[in-house]
Each structure stands twice: as C-alpha cells, then as structure tokens.
Design a protein around this motif. Structure first.
Motif, PDB file in Angstrom:
ATOM      1  N   VAL A 171      -0.129  -5.717   1.968  1.00 27.75           N
ATOM      2  CA  VAL A 171      -1.512  -6.107   2.228  1.00 27.75           C
ATOM      3  C   VAL A 171      -1.702  -7.513   1.669  1.00 27.75           C
ATOM      4  O   VAL A 171      -1.623  -7.738   0.468  1.00 27.75           O
ATOM      5  CB  VAL A 171      -2.502  -5.122   1.580  1.00 27.75           C
ATOM      6  CG1 VAL A 171      -3.932  -5.550   1.833  1.00 27.75           C
ATOM      7  CG2 VAL A 171      -2.262  -3.716   2.100  1.00 27.75           C
TER       8      VAL A 171
ATOM      9  N   ASN B 185       0.839  -1.195   0.000  1.00 20.18           N
ATOM     10  CA  ASN B 185       0.000   0.000   0.000  1.00 20.18           C
ATOM     11  C   ASN B 185       0.877   1.249   0.000  1.00 20.18           C
ATOM     12  O   ASN B 185       2.099   1.160  -0.124  1.00 20.18           O
ATOM     13  CB  ASN B 185      -0.990  -0.023   1.181  1.00 20.18           C
ATOM     14  CG  ASN B 185      -0.323   0.025   2.536  1.00 20.18           C
ATOM     15  OD1 ASN B 185       0.874   0.236   2.652  1.00 20.18           O
ATOM     16  ND2 ASN B 185      -1.102  -0.172   3.582  1.00 20.18           N
ATOM     17  N   SER B 186       0.276   2.415   0.156  1.00 22.79           N
ATOM     18  CA  SER B 186       1.022   3.676   0.092  1.00 22.79           C
ATOM     19  C   SER B 186       1.972   3.861   1.272  1.00 22.79           C
ATOM     20  O   SER B 186       2.933   4.613   1.176  1.00 22.79           O
ATOM     21  CB  SER B 186       0.056   4.851   0.035  1.00 22.79           C
ATOM     22  OG  SER B 186      -0.753   4.872   1.198  1.00 22.79           O
TER      23      SER B 186
END
Length: 89
Positions: free
Chosen positions: A63, A57-58
């Motif tokens: 994830v 993810n950012s």
C-alpha cells in the motif's frame, strides 16, 4: 515504512470514485495507491522508474503512501512531444 524501487509493469484502475484506487506492479510486487492516485496516473506510465514508500497489507499487497518518479514524469514527456509550438514570451 518500507521503500521499493523499480520499473512499473502494469497500471489498472480498480475502483472509480472521488479517490480512485489504482493497482500497479513494481518489479513483480503488487502495489495499490489511493491517496494521490490521480497525480500518479498523470506522472507514471508502464516502463517508468519509480520509488514508492508504504507498507504491506494482509494480502501481501504494498500500500503506497508516497511515490517519486525517477526521471521525467509522463506528463512532461507528453508535453515535450507535443506537435504544437511552445509559447514564446
């Protein structure tokens, strides 16, 4: 989808809800799982070897979408160590 294999070093429940959010580390990579988190908690303990598939993810957290335990799941190990006798058919 990327795949990471390694040893689990930390397991924490971040958010308790209908689908708990679980944080864990695989060889110094921070990972999150929500979709199958209850079965994950039954299958994996610290020191277990697993393979996880998913994406980052950012916040550079992995994830997890799928996971597989390499070896015996923790719930099977607990059952085999049980002091109660096994059922005879």
């Amino acid at each position: 989808m990327e795949t990471i294999r390694g040893k689990v070093s930390k397991v924490k429940i971040i958010k308790m809800s209908e689908r708990p959010l679980v944080y864990f580390k695989v060889d110094d990579v921070s990972c999150l799982i929500a979709t199958h988190s209850l079965t994950f908690l039954a299958d994996v303990a610290e020191g277990s070897r697993i393979a996880v598939a998913g994406e980052f993810n950012s916040r550079k957290q992995f994830v997890c979408r799928k996971y597989a335990v390499l070896g015996k799941p923790q719930i099977v190990v607990e059952f085999e160590r049980s002091r109660y006798p096994h059922r005879v058919k």
